[in-house]
Design a protein around this motif. Sequence first.
Motif, mmCIF file in Angstrom:
data_model
loop_
_atom_site.group_PDB
_atom_site.id
_atom_site.type_symbol
_atom_site.label_atom_id
_atom_site.label_comp_id
_atom_site.label_asym_id
_atom_site.label_seq_id
_atom_site.Cartn_x
_atom_site.Cartn_y
_atom_site.Cartn_z
ATOM 1 N N UNK A 115 45.662 22.798 44.068
ATOM 2 C CA UNK A 115 45.782 21.827 42.979
ATOM 3 C C UNK A 115 44.506 21.005 42.981
ATOM 4 N N UNK A 116 43.717 21.121 41.897
ATOM 5 C CA UNK A 116 42.352 20.592 41.853
ATOM 6 C C UNK A 116 42.278 19.140 41.395
ATOM 7 N N UNK A 117 43.111 18.743 40.448
ATOM 8 C CA UNK A 117 43.124 17.360 39.992
ATOM 9 C C UNK A 117 44.520 17.005 39.493
ATOM 10 N N UNK A 147 44.752 29.601 41.216
ATOM 11 C CA UNK A 147 45.538 30.588 41.962
ATOM 12 C C UNK A 147 44.715 31.849 42.162
ATOM 13 N N UNK A 148 44.959 32.522 43.288
ATOM 14 C CA UNK A 148 44.256 33.770 43.568
ATOM 15 C C UNK A 148 45.138 34.661 44.439
ATOM 16 N N UNK A 149 45.117 35.960 44.156
ATOM 17 C CA UNK A 149 45.711 36.969 45.033
ATOM 18 C C UNK A 149 44.588 37.931 45.405
ATOM 19 N N UNK A 150 44.511 38.268 46.703
ATOM 20 C CA UNK A 150 43.360 39.071 47.131
ATOM 21 C C UNK A 150 43.746 40.052 48.228
ATOM 22 N N UNK A 151 42.991 41.158 48.242
ATOM 23 C CA UNK A 151 42.988 42.126 49.318
ATOM 24 C C UNK A 151 41.530 42.531 49.515
ATOM 25 N N UNK A 158 43.190 32.886 38.443
ATOM 26 C CA UNK A 158 43.391 32.207 37.169
ATOM 27 C C UNK A 158 43.588 30.720 37.454
ATOM 28 N N UNK A 159 43.390 29.897 36.423
ATOM 29 C CA UNK A 159 43.664 28.460 36.483
ATOM 30 C C UNK A 159 44.605 28.095 35.347
#
Length: 226
Positions: A115-117, A147-151, A158-159
Amino acid sequence: MIKAFLLTAAASTMMIGAAQAADVEAPAVYDWSGFYVGLQAGYAWGDSQVDEINDDGSLNQTQDYDHDGFVGGVHAGYNFDMQGLLLGLEGDFEYADIQGDQDFGGSDDETDKTIEWLGSLRLRAGVTMDRALIYATGGVAVGEVDMEASEPGLSISDSETAWGWTIGGGIEYALSDAISARIEYRYTDLENTEHSGDIFGGTFTYEHENDFHAVRGGLSWHFDSI
């Protein structure tokens, strides 16, 4: 005759003393009415959840994780002090660094969120006791969620701007006629946010919860105090 004179003199002295006492003004009670601006900073924490949803809308899996971090920024508002009862309106805008992540199936496969702001517009209602104020507050809240999902070698991100509500309360004390200090607790619940794409061998949507607790300390500068 002497006795009557003494009694008259004593009565006159008492009357003069009472008149002088009446002329002494009582100490002025602090007036919270007026416009103010301030700074605030604190710590936020909470338990969150992320749902991994298949392309057909069915739930693949759910994971729980913790998120926490710094919050801090500026606030401004206006108070109406009605002889012991305070009503007011306050808004704030904050930088935030509330982070959390969760592994999916291995240490290199994960989702994370920040959560950025944050911002809010709230009513305040409380009880004043001279320079002390005890209040409740609540209203609308908004925040930006990354948000991010990674491998390994692949990620989707996305924001999203999420709206919701916030409620809490605090204690404030006037250190001088122009400066007050506060400590405040609030619970904030922003709407769920989501992002989607092809990852982990399929097309998935990740839906995050965005509710948290926060404790903030702050200083306010009052422009219409006594």
